[in-house]
Scaffold this active site. Sequence first.
Site, mmCIF file in Angstrom:
data_model
loop_
_atom_site.group_PDB
_atom_site.id
_atom_site.type_symbol
_atom_site.label_atom_id
_atom_site.label_comp_id
_atom_site.label_asym_id
_atom_site.label_seq_id
_atom_site.Cartn_x
_atom_site.Cartn_y
_atom_site.Cartn_z
ATOM 1 N N ASN A 281 0.840 -1.199 0.000
ATOM 2 C CA ASN A 281 0.000 0.000 0.000
ATOM 3 C C ASN A 281 0.879 1.255 0.000
ATOM 4 O OD1 ASN A 281 -2.332 1.481 -0.076
ATOM 5 N ND2 ASN A 281 -3.138 0.759 1.887
ATOM 6 N N HIS A 312 -8.539 3.579 8.233
ATOM 7 C CA HIS A 312 -9.059 2.316 7.718
ATOM 8 C C HIS A 312 -10.505 2.066 8.133
ATOM 9 C CE1 HIS A 312 -4.903 1.198 6.605
ATOM 10 N NE2 HIS A 312 -5.475 0.320 5.816
#
Length: 446
Positions: A281, A312
């Site tokens: 990521n 998140h």
Amino acid sequence: MEKIFFLDCGSGCEYVQSCDSSPLPLPRSLRQLTYWMWYCFIVTMGYLILCQITRVYVFDYGMYSADFTGPMMVITQKITSLAFEIHDGLTKRESQLTPSQKYLAISRMPSLLEYLSYNCNFMGILAGPTCSYNDYMAFIEGTCYQPRHQEHTNGKENGKYKQSEPSPKNEVISKLCTCAISLAVYLSLYKLLPVERAIDDDFVNSTPFHLQVVYLYLAMLALRPKYYFVWTLADAINNAAGFGFNGYNKDGSPRWDLISNLRILNIELATSFKVFLDNWNIQTALWLKRICYERCPINPTAATFMLSAMWHGVYPGYYLTFASGAAMTMAARAIRHNIRPYFMVSDSCKCIYDVITWAWTQVAISYIVVPFVVLAVGPSLKFYKSWYFSLHILCVLVTMALPMKSRRWQAKELQDSLQKDKDNLQDNRIEHSSTDNNCNQKDKAT
């Protein structure tokens, strides 16, 4: 291009902009512009968290079919990045910025069309990846093939070289093949190796511990291709549109990894926690670094992991994973700085060290990611109890036994040392200069 003139007025700052464009009005106070940056960050993150709470606890807990927060997570990254880059470009001198901040700094307020185009373009609205405003505008204006600054995830920087405009066809085909392989592997293995089996009582009671470790690694290995598929497909879409050119390799082949979100081989062969995170990521890691790690004055590592958990979502498993990740990062950093030098004496010792650290990294990643997958507190703690919280305890012991100064303190000591050496060299030059050219020598040393 319009220019911004910086006027230092003692008590405050004023920014005057040329009249050949119609950007948004600028604040007259430096303090106001700084507040705008933090207001933007708080409002966007707060709204994202509110939407995540609504999706999880109002619609259906654990249901991903109605997940509308994915695009909002990408837009949150873009909005906050833009706010910080405008702040750097309008309120700081170049001497106050790092090389990467100089490249990312925005010296004028974007127009409404530019702002909406950057945040809502079709290429990255669903799955990203995020990108900097300057890179996006260079792509829109057709200047992305000119030499420019490049920042790697490890902090090293280099340049690009101007050549003819390349074609992304081969790279797009290659990434689409990677997507097909990743999807096939995931659909074939994820039902055979579910992570939830590692928490099952019968499995835990009937399986030796070393086989539990092997199974956990294989289960996570079977889960990762899902992310490989999504991020590689998103990268291929941007490349197909012509966005993502990142210079040329030494053999002259074009690179299309400017906004790539992962490097699969580096992930699977990572020999340290940092190498794994630097290649997983990637664009989100860069966003966290630029927004939080480089700007947080107190314990930036813990603050960065906490911001990552909040971004998140609101599942408790996210916070357990990133809290464990912060502890694991500090322990891995201490081991690397205190123990690694002893294995660098020969190639054979280095090979042994790499094998050991590879196994440790893969097991540690699999261990801390379990709450991220199961999401709830109960199953997460049940798994950690079955492992007797062994890696958590080991991290605490390592951190206590191998104390290490923070990176910022080390950088400050290095800078002070270099400055001291420079001053000593200057004094020696002045002291040994002859009487006839003493004045000229002093000027040169100054």
